[in-house]
Write a protein that holds these residues in place. Structure first.
Motif, PDB file in Angstrom:
ATOM      1  N   ARG A  89       0.837  -1.201   0.000  1.00 37.20           N
ATOM      2  CA  ARG A  89       0.000   0.000   0.000  1.00 37.20           C
ATOM      3  C   ARG A  89       0.873   1.253   0.000  1.00 37.20           C
ATOM      4  N   TYR A  90       1.863   1.292   0.882  1.00 37.97           N
ATOM      5  CA  TYR A  90       2.768   2.446   0.929  1.00 37.97           C
ATOM      6  C   TYR A  90       3.507   2.623  -0.405  1.00 37.97           C
ATOM      7  N   LYS A  91       3.950   1.519  -0.996  1.00 37.95           N
ATOM      8  CA  LYS A  91       4.656   1.634  -2.288  1.00 37.95           C
ATOM      9  C   LYS A  91       3.717   2.153  -3.369  1.00 37.95           C
ATOM     10  N   ARG A  92       2.497   1.665  -3.404  1.00 36.13           N
ATOM     11  CA  ARG A  92       1.547   2.168  -4.388  1.00 36.13           C
ATOM     12  C   ARG A  92       1.349   3.659  -4.193  1.00 36.13           C
ATOM     13  N   HIS A  93       1.175   4.080  -2.974  1.00 38.11           N
ATOM     14  CA  HIS A  93       0.985   5.503  -2.696  1.00 38.11           C
ATOM     15  C   HIS A  93       2.226   6.309  -3.081  1.00 38.11           C
ATOM     16  N   TYR A  94       3.401   5.751  -2.831  1.00 37.12           N
ATOM     17  CA  TYR A  94       4.644   6.425  -3.221  1.00 37.12           C
ATOM     18  C   TYR A  94       4.682   6.645  -4.730  1.00 37.12           C
ATOM     19  N   TYR A  95       4.363   5.612  -5.482  1.00 32.06           N
ATOM     20  CA  TYR A  95       4.468   5.708  -6.939  1.00 32.06           C
ATOM     21  C   TYR A  95       3.337   6.505  -7.577  1.00 32.06           C
ATOM     22  N   THR A  96       2.175   6.558  -6.943  1.00 33.71           N
ATOM     23  CA  THR A  96       1.031   7.212  -7.593  1.00 33.71           C
ATOM     24  C   THR A  96       0.755   8.617  -7.091  1.00 33.71           C
ATOM     25  N   ALA A  97       1.343   9.023  -5.979  1.00 32.75           N
ATOM     26  CA  ALA A  97       1.161  10.410  -5.516  1.00 32.75           C
ATOM     27  C   ALA A  97       1.870  11.332  -6.502  1.00 32.75           C
ATOM     28  N   THR A  98       1.195  12.411  -6.844  1.00 31.16           N
ATOM     29  CA  THR A  98       1.761  13.326  -7.836  1.00 31.16           C
ATOM     30  C   THR A  98       1.907  14.727  -7.258  1.00 31.16           C
ATOM     31  N   GLY A  99       2.667  15.542  -7.959  1.00 32.83           N
ATOM     32  CA  GLY A  99       2.826  16.949  -7.588  1.00 32.83           C
ATOM     33  C   GLY A  99       4.093  17.197  -6.796  1.00 32.83           C
ATOM     34  N   LEU A 100       4.776  18.267  -7.155  1.00 38.21           N
ATOM     35  CA  LEU A 100       6.016  18.623  -6.468  1.00 38.21           C
ATOM     36  C   LEU A 100       5.800  18.881  -4.981  1.00 38.21           C
ATOM     37  N   VAL A 101       4.655  19.444  -4.638  1.00 26.40           N
ATOM     38  CA  VAL A 101       4.367  19.739  -3.237  1.00 26.40           C
ATOM     39  C   VAL A 101       4.278  18.461  -2.403  1.00 26.40           C
ATOM     40  N   ASN A 102       4.021  17.328  -3.044  1.00 29.87           N
ATOM     41  CA  ASN A 102       3.866  16.053  -2.333  1.00 29.87           C
ATOM     42  C   ASN A 102       5.160  15.237  -2.248  1.00 29.87           C
ATOM     43  N   GLU A 103       6.264  15.757  -2.753  1.00 29.77           N
ATOM     44  CA  GLU A 103       7.526  15.000  -2.718  1.00 29.77           C
ATOM     45  C   GLU A 103       7.932  14.579  -1.303  1.00 29.77           C
ATOM     46  N   PRO A 104       7.823  15.457  -0.284  1.00 30.72           N
ATOM     47  CA  PRO A 104       8.175  15.006   1.074  1.00 30.72           C
ATOM     48  C   PRO A 104       7.239  13.891   1.590  1.00 30.72           C
ATOM     49  N   ILE A 105       5.976  13.958   1.211  1.00 31.91           N
ATOM     50  CA  ILE A 105       5.021  12.919   1.624  1.00 31.91           C
ATOM     51  C   ILE A 105       5.355  11.610   0.917  1.00 31.91           C
ATOM     52  N   LYS A 106       5.670  11.689  -0.361  1.00 29.80           N
ATOM     53  CA  LYS A 106       6.081  10.492  -1.103  1.00 29.80           C
ATOM     54  C   LYS A 106       7.302   9.846  -0.443  1.00 29.80           C
ATOM     55  N   ALA A 107       8.264  10.669  -0.056  1.00 35.23           N
ATOM     56  CA  ALA A 107       9.474  10.147   0.595  1.00 35.23           C
ATOM     57  C   ALA A 107       9.104   9.424   1.901  1.00 35.23           C
ATOM     58  N   GLU A 108       8.151   9.979   2.636  1.00 34.35           N
ATOM     59  CA  GLU A 108       7.689   9.337   3.879  1.00 34.35           C
ATOM     60  C   GLU A 108       7.032   7.994   3.559  1.00 34.35           C
ATOM     61  N   PHE A 109       6.212   7.949   2.514  1.00 33.83           N
ATOM     62  CA  PHE A 109       5.586   6.690   2.100  1.00 33.83           C
ATOM     63  C   PHE A 109       6.649   5.634   1.780  1.00 33.83           C
ATOM     64  N   LEU A 110       7.692   6.032   1.060  1.00 34.95           N
ATOM     65  CA  LEU A 110       8.734   5.075   0.677  1.00 34.95           C
ATOM     66  C   LEU A 110       9.484   4.572   1.911  1.00 34.95           C
ATOM     67  N   THR A 111       9.812   5.466   2.829  1.00 37.89           N
ATOM     68  CA  THR A 111      10.494   5.061   4.064  1.00 37.89           C
ATOM     69  C   THR A 111       9.643   4.066   4.840  1.00 37.89           C
TER      70      THR A 111
END
Length: 181
Positions: free
Chosen positions: A60-82
């Motif tokens: 689930r976290y990986k899916r969210h990491y790969y599918t979250a879009t937008g530059l503003v969401n980069e820190p959130i994506k990084a949290e999902f990947l961690t």
């Protein structure tokens, strides 16, 4: 301070080293000693459910990491990947413990979602992803709490493993809660 003063029970006498050595010669049981008090079958079943939960959470976290879009969401994506990587590490630790208990870790993809306590999520908006992850972390925390309670002192190694993992899940929940603000 002697053992009586320390609060330890001394009524049973000294440790029977000869009996320990003799019991240790039963090599078929691997890491499970003769003094093991846990219900191995039940604990392995709980651990396989925890394994499935960790695998679903990692996906689930990986899916969210790969599918979250937008530059503003980069820190959130990084949290999902961690978090995905930490969930995978939890799965590995749980699988190792299952093997130590002479069980078999169940990685069967056909049954993982049914055995998982948490659900998979296909949200496409970032707030929905964060909410889904927070709910899943809360489910994992409560599942681990109940497993720890059920195991009690019968299997200290598994109990401590689950306590360690639960502490990380609590951090994950805090992280997701902070992202909702």
């Amino acid at each position: 301070m002697d053992l009586k003063q320390s609060g330890r029970d001394t009524t049973q006498g000294p440790i029977d080293v000869a009996a320990i050595r003799q019991a240790a010669r039963n090599l078929e049981d691997g890491a499970v000693s003769s003094g093991y008090q846990g219900n191995r079958e039940e604990i392995i079943e709980m651990l396989n459910a925890a394994l499935a939960t960790e695998l679903v959470c990692a996906m689930r976290y990986k899916r969210h990491y790969y599918t979250a879009t937008g530059l503003v969401n980069e820190p959130i994506k990084a949290e999902f990947l961690t978090h995905a990587q930490e969930e995978e590490e939890h799965a590995g630790r749980i699988a190792e413990r299952i093997v130590q208990l002479n069980g078999e870790p169940d990685f069967n993809p056909a049954t993982i979602s049914q055995r998982s306590h948490a659900e998979y999520d296909e949200c496409t908006d970032i707030k929905g992803m964060i909410r889904a992850n927070l709910v899943a972390e809360r489910i994992a925390i409560e599942s681990y709490r109940q497993m720890i309670e059920r195991i009690g002192d019968t299997d200290p190694t598994t109990k401590h493993l689950l306590i360690d993992i639960m502490a990380v899940e609590e951090e994950h929940a805090d992280d997701m809660r902070d992202l909702l603000d």
